[in-house]
Design an enzyme around this catalytic site. Sequence first.
Site, mmCIF file in Angstrom:
data_model
loop_
_atom_site.group_PDB
_atom_site.id
_atom_site.type_symbol
_atom_site.label_atom_id
_atom_site.label_comp_id
_atom_site.label_asym_id
_atom_site.label_seq_id
_atom_site.Cartn_x
_atom_site.Cartn_y
_atom_site.Cartn_z
ATOM 1 N N CYS A 221 -24.568 57.672 78.905
ATOM 2 C CA CYS A 221 -24.733 56.272 78.518
ATOM 3 C C CYS A 221 -26.186 55.934 78.189
ATOM 4 O O CYS A 221 -27.077 56.107 79.037
ATOM 5 C CB CYS A 221 -24.229 55.372 79.644
ATOM 6 S SG CYS A 221 -24.568 53.618 79.393
ATOM 7 N N TRP B 15 -15.322 54.768 85.205
ATOM 8 C CA TRP B 15 -16.300 55.769 85.637
ATOM 9 C C TRP B 15 -15.947 56.298 87.012
ATOM 10 O O TRP B 15 -15.758 55.548 87.950
ATOM 11 C CB TRP B 15 -17.700 55.162 85.686
ATOM 12 C CG TRP B 15 -18.236 54.690 84.368
ATOM 13 C CD1 TRP B 15 -18.414 53.394 83.970
ATOM 14 C CD2 TRP B 15 -18.680 55.511 83.285
ATOM 15 N NE1 TRP B 15 -18.950 53.354 82.713
ATOM 16 C CE2 TRP B 15 -19.119 54.632 82.258
ATOM 17 C CE3 TRP B 15 -18.752 56.885 83.073
ATOM 18 C CZ2 TRP B 15 -19.626 55.091 81.044
ATOM 19 C CZ3 TRP B 15 -19.255 57.344 81.861
ATOM 20 C CH2 TRP B 15 -19.686 56.456 80.870
ATOM 21 N N VAL C 5 -15.932 48.134 83.660
ATOM 22 C CA VAL C 5 -16.910 48.579 84.660
ATOM 23 C C VAL C 5 -17.987 49.361 83.920
ATOM 24 O O VAL C 5 -17.691 50.311 83.193
ATOM 25 C CB VAL C 5 -16.231 49.451 85.726
ATOM 26 C CG1 VAL C 5 -17.268 50.057 86.671
ATOM 27 C CG2 VAL C 5 -15.204 48.631 86.495
ATOM 28 N N VAL D 29 -22.144 51.035 83.533
ATOM 29 C CA VAL D 29 -23.371 51.584 84.097
ATOM 30 C C VAL D 29 -24.510 51.219 83.150
ATOM 31 O O VAL D 29 -24.278 51.029 81.950
ATOM 32 C CB VAL D 29 -23.276 53.114 84.268
ATOM 33 C CG1 VAL D 29 -22.333 53.484 85.387
ATOM 34 C CG2 VAL D 29 -22.863 53.811 82.970
ATOM 35 N N TYR E 8 -23.092 50.749 67.799
ATOM 36 C CA TYR E 8 -21.762 50.402 68.313
ATOM 37 C C TYR E 8 -21.066 49.430 67.362
ATOM 38 O O TYR E 8 -19.834 49.502 67.186
ATOM 39 C CB TYR E 8 -21.873 49.784 69.702
ATOM 40 C CG TYR E 8 -22.218 50.781 70.776
ATOM 41 C CD1 TYR E 8 -21.228 51.412 71.519
ATOM 42 C CD2 TYR E 8 -23.548 51.103 71.056
ATOM 43 C CE1 TYR E 8 -21.539 52.341 72.498
ATOM 44 C CE2 TYR E 8 -23.874 52.025 72.021
ATOM 45 C CZ TYR E 8 -22.867 52.646 72.746
ATOM 46 O OH TYR E 8 -23.188 53.578 73.711
#
Length: 304
Positions: A49, A82, A115, A117, A179
């Site tokens: 990421c 994750w 969720v 990170v 993205y």
Amino acid sequence: MRGEFVRQPNRFTGRVSAESASGLGGGPDERGRWPLEAGRYRLIWSRACPWAHRAVIVRGLVGLEDCLSLGTVDPIRDERGWRFGLDPGGRDPVLGIEYLAEAYAGTDPAYEGRVTVPAIIDTISGCVVTNDYPQITLDFSTEWGPLATRHAELLPPGVRLEMEQLMHDVFIDVNNGVYRCGFATTQEAYEEAYERLFARLDALEDRLATRRFLFGDRITEADVRLFTTLVRFDAVYHNHFKCNRNKLSEMPNLWRYARELYNTPGFGETVDFDQIKRHYYGTHAHLNPSGVVPVGPDLSAWTA
């Protein structure tokens, strides 16, 4: 614009601060500030990421490794998100959880978003302090200062306002722009994002014609934020996200700049091209239904 990718807002925006009104061992104060304590918090990241990657780079540059532990999730997400599949028994050795989603649910049982990170977790309560990735790295250079062991000065005051504007533009057009290209669902949305991405890269190419880094001869927060997108560009974004006007390696100034950062202590050793490619090509089934991970490109040029 219909068909445009929209990134979800960050749900948890607490901050670890030496100015917290809460005592040691306590929770957040009325401003959402948690007490600064060495060894109390855990930074969760994925090597794949880019948002989490920059948190780990800054953590190392300012010297917070000994006071902020690091947990790593598997690059391949399943239906629960994750997971700590890289750890023995499939659980984070400090938090004791299998999925990062468990910490999210324990903090806000009603949360239904993705969720994400990076996330900083309080090891006492198991709660998520923050997943606010832009603020995390800024705080590492400021709020965490009493625990830092290196003087990196990633936020030089003389250029702070200009740097914030550039980081904003780079986020819109490059960091998030790739993205917006890859996840666009209409031709119009894709082409608009594509044009903005390469217009910004061209402007950065021109800027770096006369500068070693974005703000002269020293590395700043802006360089960290740009680097984590550039290092993924040829390996993933050029093909997988259809950002294919040209490769990074075909833009001489950006390519020189990115390779210099890669070979600077604190950068290249945090890059894992295998996990980066396995994550993107293995978790976006709507973009790559076969799940086949490309063998190339030749990544040895990063250290040549």
